[in-house]
Design a protein around this motif. Sequence first.
Motif, PDB file in Angstrom:
ATOM      1  N   SER A 293       0.673  -1.277   0.078  1.00  0.00           N
ATOM      2  CA  SER A 293       0.083  -0.100  -0.248  1.00  0.00           C
ATOM      3  C   SER A 293       0.978   1.279  -0.046  1.00  0.00           C
ATOM      4  CB  SER A 293      -0.818   0.099   1.196  1.00  0.00           C
ATOM      5  OG  SER A 293      -0.176   0.391   2.272  1.00  0.00           O
ATOM      6  N   ASN A 294       0.307   2.317  -0.163  1.00  0.00           N
ATOM      7  CA  ASN A 294       1.037   3.758  -0.285  1.00  0.00           C
ATOM      8  C   ASN A 294       1.579   3.998   1.291  1.00  0.00           C
ATOM      9  OD1 ASN A 294       0.427   4.641  -2.806  1.00  0.00           O
ATOM     10  ND2 ASN A 294      -1.329   5.818  -2.333  1.00  0.00           N
ATOM     11  N   ASP A 295       0.919   3.213   2.249  1.00  0.00           N
ATOM     12  CA  ASP A 295       1.317   3.351   3.475  1.00  0.00           C
ATOM     13  C   ASP A 295       2.640   2.374   3.962  1.00  0.00           C
ATOM     14  OD1 ASP A 295      -0.196   5.537   4.021  1.00  0.00           O
ATOM     15  OD2 ASP A 295      -1.704   3.999   4.836  1.00  0.00           O
ATOM     16  N   GLY A 296       2.767   1.385   2.977  1.00  0.00           N
ATOM     17  CA  GLY A 296       3.901   0.636   3.059  1.00  0.00           C
ATOM     18  C   GLY A 296       3.465  -0.660   3.717  1.00  0.00           C
ATOM     19  N   VAL A 297       2.313  -1.031   3.883  1.00  0.00           N
ATOM     20  CA  VAL A 297       1.751  -2.380   4.335  1.00  0.00           C
ATOM     21  C   VAL A 297       1.536  -3.251   3.245  1.00  0.00           C
ATOM     22  CG1 VAL A 297      -0.231  -3.377   5.728  1.00  0.00           C
ATOM     23  CG2 VAL A 297       0.361  -1.057   5.949  1.00  0.00           C
ATOM     24  N   LEU A 298       2.225  -4.486   3.797  1.00  0.00           N
ATOM     25  CA  LEU A 298       2.346  -5.471   2.801  1.00  0.00           C
ATOM     26  C   LEU A 298       1.013  -6.334   2.754  1.00  0.00           C
ATOM     27  CD1 LEU A 298       5.864  -7.124   3.195  1.00  0.00           C
ATOM     28  CD2 LEU A 298       5.057  -5.712   1.624  1.00  0.00           C
ATOM     29  N   ASN A 299       0.423  -6.743   1.410  1.00  0.00           N
ATOM     30  CA  ASN A 299      -0.866  -7.561   1.301  1.00  0.00           C
ATOM     31  C   ASN A 299      -0.426  -8.673   0.487  1.00  0.00           C
ATOM     32  OD1 ASN A 299      -3.271  -8.148  -0.707  1.00  0.00           O
ATOM     33  ND2 ASN A 299      -3.974  -7.327   1.651  1.00  0.00           N
ATOM     34  N   LEU A 300      -1.150  -9.931   1.058  1.00  0.00           N
ATOM     35  CA  LEU A 300      -0.992 -11.017   0.578  1.00  0.00           C
ATOM     36  C   LEU A 300      -2.148 -11.723   0.253  1.00  0.00           C
ATOM     37  CD1 LEU A 300       0.943 -13.501  -0.763  1.00  0.00           C
ATOM     38  CD2 LEU A 300       1.217 -14.220   1.650  1.00  0.00           C
ATOM     39  N   ALA A 301      -2.533 -12.220  -1.087  1.00  0.00           N
ATOM     40  CA  ALA A 301      -4.041 -12.694  -1.119  1.00  0.00           C
ATOM     41  C   ALA A 301      -4.145 -13.777  -2.395  1.00  0.00           C
ATOM     42  CB  ALA A 301      -5.026 -11.708  -1.174  1.00  0.00           C
ATOM     43  N   PRO A 302      -4.614 -14.758  -2.056  1.00  0.00           N
ATOM     44  CA  PRO A 302      -5.110 -15.771  -3.386  1.00  0.00           C
ATOM     45  C   PRO A 302      -6.115 -15.389  -4.402  1.00  0.00           C
ATOM     46  CG  PRO A 302      -5.990 -16.668  -1.343  1.00  0.00           C
ATOM     47  CD  PRO A 302      -5.513 -15.307  -1.143  1.00  0.00           C
ATOM     48  N   PHE A 303      -6.004 -15.545  -5.599  1.00  0.00           N
ATOM     49  CA  PHE A 303      -6.958 -15.122  -6.665  1.00  0.00           C
ATOM     50  C   PHE A 303      -6.948 -16.322  -7.741  1.00  0.00           C
ATOM     51  CE2 PHE A 303      -5.721 -11.066  -4.965  1.00  0.00           C
ATOM     52  CZ  PHE A 303      -7.007 -10.452  -4.694  1.00  0.00           C
ATOM     53  N   SER A 304      -7.994 -17.110  -7.788  1.00  0.00           N
ATOM     54  CA  SER A 304      -8.283 -18.038  -8.795  1.00  0.00           C
ATOM     55  C   SER A 304      -8.681 -17.670 -10.050  1.00  0.00           C
ATOM     56  CB  SER A 304      -9.124 -19.119  -8.300  1.00  0.00           C
ATOM     57  OG  SER A 304     -10.341 -18.783  -8.071  1.00  0.00           O
ATOM     58  N   PHE A 305      -9.367 -16.277 -10.148  1.00  0.00           N
ATOM     59  CA  PHE A 305      -9.353 -15.994 -11.470  1.00  0.00           C
ATOM     60  C   PHE A 305      -8.118 -15.235 -12.234  1.00  0.00           C
ATOM     61  CE2 PHE A 305     -14.200 -14.737 -10.945  1.00  0.00           C
ATOM     62  CZ  PHE A 305     -14.572 -15.969 -10.709  1.00  0.00           C
ATOM     63  N   PHE A 306      -7.355 -16.185 -12.820  1.00  0.00           N
ATOM     64  CA  PHE A 306      -5.920 -15.936 -13.049  1.00  0.00           C
ATOM     65  C   PHE A 306      -5.506 -16.828 -14.290  1.00  0.00           C
ATOM     66  CE2 PHE A 306      -1.512 -17.992 -12.091  1.00  0.00           C
ATOM     67  CZ  PHE A 306      -0.953 -17.151 -12.784  1.00  0.00           C
ATOM     68  N   THR A 307      -4.958 -15.991 -15.294  1.00  0.00           N
ATOM     69  CA  THR A 307      -4.185 -16.761 -16.407  1.00  0.00           C
ATOM     70  C   THR A 307      -3.211 -15.967 -16.999  1.00  0.00           C
ATOM     71  OG1 THR A 307      -5.002 -17.905 -18.477  1.00  0.00           O
ATOM     72  CG2 THR A 307      -5.795 -15.555 -18.000  1.00  0.00           C
ATOM     73  N   VAL A 308      -2.508 -16.644 -17.940  1.00  0.00           N
ATOM     74  CA  VAL A 308      -1.641 -15.979 -18.808  1.00  0.00           C
ATOM     75  C   VAL A 308      -2.568 -15.236 -19.968  1.00  0.00           C
ATOM     76  CG1 VAL A 308       0.364 -16.361 -20.450  1.00  0.00           C
ATOM     77  CG2 VAL A 308       0.215 -17.638 -18.247  1.00  0.00           C
ATOM     78  N   ALA A 309      -2.160 -13.893 -20.172  1.00  0.00           N
ATOM     79  CA  ALA A 309      -2.640 -13.046 -21.273  1.00  0.00           C
ATOM     80  C   ALA A 309      -1.930 -12.937 -22.539  1.00  0.00           C
ATOM     81  CB  ALA A 309      -3.043 -11.801 -20.779  1.00  0.00           C
ATOM     82  N   SER A 310      -0.470 -13.189 -22.320  1.00  0.00           N
ATOM     83  CA  SER A 310       0.267 -12.964 -23.654  1.00  0.00           C
ATOM     84  C   SER A 310       1.684 -13.310 -23.186  1.00  0.00           C
ATOM     85  CB  SER A 310       0.663 -11.508 -24.021  1.00  0.00           C
ATOM     86  OG  SER A 310       1.447 -11.236 -24.988  1.00  0.00           O
ATOM     87  N   ALA A 311       2.498 -14.114 -24.016  1.00  0.00           N
ATOM     88  CA  ALA A 311       3.659 -14.351 -23.969  1.00  0.00           C
ATOM     89  C   ALA A 311       4.668 -13.655 -24.362  1.00  0.00           C
ATOM     90  CB  ALA A 311       4.107 -15.927 -24.472  1.00  0.00           C
ATOM     91  N   ASN A 312       4.309 -12.767 -25.331  1.00  0.00           N
ATOM     92  CA  ASN A 312       5.245 -11.600 -26.048  1.00  0.00           C
ATOM     93  C   ASN A 312       4.533 -10.553 -26.506  1.00  0.00           C
ATOM     94  OD1 ASN A 312       7.427 -10.421 -27.440  1.00  0.00           O
ATOM     95  ND2 ASN A 312       7.202 -11.450 -29.494  1.00  0.00           N
ATOM     96  N   PRO A 313       4.520  -9.519 -25.480  1.00  0.00           N
ATOM     97  CA  PRO A 313       5.123  -9.531 -24.250  1.00  0.00           C
ATOM     98  C   PRO A 313       4.689 -10.442 -23.151  1.00  0.00           C
ATOM     99  CG  PRO A 313       3.510  -7.472 -24.586  1.00  0.00           C
ATOM    100  CD  PRO A 313       3.451  -8.185 -25.906  1.00  0.00           C
ATOM    101  N   PRO A 314       5.238 -10.609 -22.202  1.00  0.00           N
ATOM    102  CA  PRO A 314       4.716 -11.472 -21.167  1.00  0.00           C
ATOM    103  C   PRO A 314       3.958 -10.703 -20.383  1.00  0.00           C
ATOM    104  CG  PRO A 314       6.840 -11.009 -20.796  1.00  0.00           C
ATOM    105  CD  PRO A 314       6.801 -10.421 -22.054  1.00  0.00           C
ATOM    106  N   VAL A 315       2.575 -11.154 -20.191  1.00  0.00           N
ATOM    107  CA  VAL A 315       1.588 -10.422 -19.571  1.00  0.00           C
ATOM    108  C   VAL A 315       0.855 -11.564 -18.996  1.00  0.00           C
ATOM    109  CG1 VAL A 315      -0.397  -8.848 -19.709  1.00  0.00           C
ATOM    110  CG2 VAL A 315       1.327  -8.521 -21.339  1.00  0.00           C
ATOM    111  N   LEU A 316       0.318 -11.270 -17.504  1.00  0.00           N
ATOM    112  CA  LEU A 316      -0.181 -11.959 -16.684  1.00  0.00           C
ATOM    113  C   LEU A 316      -1.653 -11.085 -16.295  1.00  0.00           C
ATOM    114  CD1 LEU A 316       2.081 -13.771 -14.235  1.00  0.00           C
ATOM    115  CD2 LEU A 316       1.252 -14.562 -16.521  1.00  0.00           C
TER     116      LEU A 316
END
Length: 200
Positions: free
Chosen positions: A33-56
Motif C-alpha cells: 500500500s501507499n502506507d507501506g503495508v504488505l498485502n498477500l491474497a490468493p486469486f483463482s481468476f488468473f491466467t496468462v494473457a500474452s507471452a510476447n510481451p509476457p503479460v499475466l
Amino acid sequence: MQISVDSLTPQETYKLLIGGITPRPIAWVSSISNDGVLNLAPFSFFTVASANPPVLAITPLYNADGNAKDTLNNIREQGEFVISTVSANQLEVMNQSCHMVAPEINEFEYAKVESADSTAVKPPRVADSIVAYECKRRDIIDFGDDAMSGHLVLGDVVSIYVNDSAVDNLRIDSNQLDSIGRMAGSDYTLTRDRIQLSRQ
C-alpha cells in the motif's frame, strides 16, 4: 436446463461460473500500500494473457458489499505486484492469507508466510514458492462498480524467480511445482495425475 443470465442474481451467476470453469490456477498476489503495508491474497481468476510481451491477468472482484479488495487498491496506487505459485504443501497457509483482515494488517505476518525480496519491484515474493512473477501494471479494465463486479488487472512480467532445483533448460518441473487448482466452493484439486499427449 438453459438459464438466462438476466434471471440470476450476481451470486447465482458466480456459482455457475466457478462451478463450471475448473480447475483454476491460483495466483498468490503480494502487493504494497501507499502506507507501506504488505498485502498477500490468493486469486483463482488468473491466467496468462500474452507471452510476447509476457503479460499475466488476474481479476479481483468487488466484495459482496461493493468494496474493492486491498490488492486492487494497492495495484492502482503502486502499480506493482508479484504473483507467487501455490504448491500443495502451501494450501493451509495460503488459505490463512485469504481471511478478511483490515488494510493495516500485514498479511505475510498474519498468515506467518516468509517473504523474500524481489529484484525489480517493491512487493516481496513468497519465499518458499517454486515460481514467482514480478509484475508492473499494464492496465486495469473495470467491468462495473457494483458488488462482485470484476476488474481485470494486466501486469507486464519484468522478472521471474524459479527455485534452482525445479528448473532445467527453462522447463519447470511439474512434480516439484505440485500446483493445486481451485474448484467450486471450498474445494481444491491436486495436479499429480497427468497424461502426456503428443501434438502432431
